[in-house]
Design an enzyme around this catalytic site. Sequence first.
Site, mmCIF file in Angstrom:
data_model
loop_
_atom_site.group_PDB
_atom_site.id
_atom_site.type_symbol
_atom_site.label_atom_id
_atom_site.label_comp_id
_atom_site.label_asym_id
_atom_site.label_seq_id
_atom_site.Cartn_x
_atom_site.Cartn_y
_atom_site.Cartn_z
ATOM 1 N N LYS A 3 42.947 -38.245 -24.139
ATOM 2 C CA LYS A 3 41.890 -37.912 -25.106
ATOM 3 C C LYS A 3 42.445 -38.224 -26.489
ATOM 4 O O LYS A 3 43.672 -38.236 -26.683
ATOM 5 C CB LYS A 3 41.538 -36.422 -25.012
ATOM 6 C CG LYS A 3 40.155 -36.102 -25.519
ATOM 7 C CD LYS A 3 39.082 -36.352 -24.475
ATOM 8 C CE LYS A 3 37.703 -36.201 -25.078
ATOM 9 N NZ LYS A 3 36.652 -36.357 -24.061
ATOM 10 N N ASP A 28 33.039 -39.793 -27.467
ATOM 11 C CA ASP A 28 32.891 -38.344 -27.238
ATOM 12 C C ASP A 28 32.103 -37.849 -28.463
ATOM 13 O O ASP A 28 31.400 -38.651 -29.099
ATOM 14 C CB ASP A 28 34.270 -37.666 -27.105
ATOM 15 C CG ASP A 28 34.177 -36.224 -26.635
ATOM 16 O OD1 ASP A 28 33.877 -35.997 -25.457
ATOM 17 O OD2 ASP A 28 34.381 -35.293 -27.447
ATOM 18 N N SER A 71 32.255 -45.655 -17.198
ATOM 19 C CA SER A 71 33.287 -46.312 -18.014
ATOM 20 C C SER A 71 34.212 -47.128 -17.122
ATOM 21 O O SER A 71 34.607 -48.243 -17.471
ATOM 22 C CB SER A 71 34.115 -45.276 -18.769
ATOM 23 O OG SER A 71 33.466 -44.913 -19.962
#
Length: 450
Positions: free
Chosen positions: A124, A164, A383
């Site tokens: 992330k 995100d 993805s």
Amino acid sequence: MVKKIIENLENSNCSIDNTFIQAVSEVLNSLEDVILGDDRYETYAILERLVTADRMIQFKVQWVDDSNHVHINNGYRIQYNNALGPYKGGLRFHPSVTPGVLKFLAFEQIFKNSLTGLPIGGAKGGSDFDPKGKSDFEIMKFCRAFMRELHQYIGARIDVPAGDIGVGTKEIGFLYGEYKRINRSYDGVLSGKPYAFGGSLLRPEATGYGVVYFAQEMLKQELEEVLEDQICVVSGAGNVAIHTIEKLQHIGARVVTCSDSEGSIYDPNGIDLNILKTLKGNGKRFSLEHYALQIQGSVHIKKADYPDGRHAVWDIPCFAAFPCATQNELTEEDAVTLIKNGCVAVIEGANMPTEPLAIELFLKEGVLFAPGKASNAGGVAVSEFEMSQNASMEKWSYEKVDAKLNEIMCQIYKRVALTAKEYGKERNFVDGANIAAFKRIAEAMILEGV
Ligand code: NDP
């Protein structure tokens, strides 16, 4: 053993954020029996290795606004675990971004990615940059500055970031443009790209649509119920919320709420998606107050006027609830209200939106509870489809991607439900998801050695 690891994390300097401890505790508490059942996990120190990120990268992002003022933001990428495949996970641009928040998200991501059954590890990243109120040129300049640092750490077979909160197709386009300028290479190094240059059909819709596919399968198998004609409440008004609402409406459910960080909309006639998209679609950030001004019979409930900053959304009687905004947005008090009002299922679209005590209550009271790491995995699955299309220079049709997405969400549900049953925790999809995901990652970590 689990208790000791959590205590060590709480006492260590690097686990500075409660959300990270919350995420780790939830996962490790699900694993007690699994750990006792196989001594290889202790021999290979799997839990200790799993709670420690492979690397945490921090960099300075300097950029110039439209008035020629210089700004400096923090940029991060946390490459958590690549036992199953290249690091994969979104980038978040929001002022609340800290290393601790990203650590929790990256940790969750390795489990989510494992549940898809696809070859992807977990990561992330993001920045404390606030895109709200910035011009497109300012966002572009920020994205280019961010990529000038990030590019050295990523690659189509190394680490493939996606979007995100605050990062949609537009931002990914700017980031990819800069990557290509620096590296002169048309690699599938980011997913969620515009369709014009390597993006997959259905990627923008995938997380929200996947949430609904998961909900449909869970309700069918567990309760022989359907969402058609049922009242549903959704929080959020961004990418995940909009596409959850869209798919719910496709299948005939009645969605009566949405929300943003300033307030909630209650529209008893059903949310008008066209109006919502003109205010919030494609990264637009107009206030939801305009919705109530345009749609008669709807109300805008300001968050500031609501008790303890709660979402008004959870007070509306519903059949199913879909928290799709952000972490810890559904409290124990909200859970009490939802249960009292007859809600039979809560399906997470956001990452960790439900507080631990609320989850406990749902499980105790027999409300079906789908944890985000299972129910919102559709985004990362598509993805990965985008990575496959880029690697083979192919373009898949909308129908093919949609069918594969639906299939993968049903498989995730099945994997989670069967694992829960196998460990004597029937209908506990939190434990089912954590155990199923853990076993796949742990096996890979054992096989590749220390
Ligand atoms: P967006 O930026 O598109 O939308 C986020 C929404 O949540 C906005 O409506 C925003 O309101 C609201 N929000 C943000 N912070 C808060 C807050 N503190 N309180 C109340 N509302 C808030 O993000 P996404 O839709 O992409 O992401 C939503 C959630 O889904 C996140 O948890 C994300 O991690 C998760 N997720 C996203 C995936 C994806 O593919 N995009 C994949 C899997 C999970 P406002 O505009 O006022 O800030």
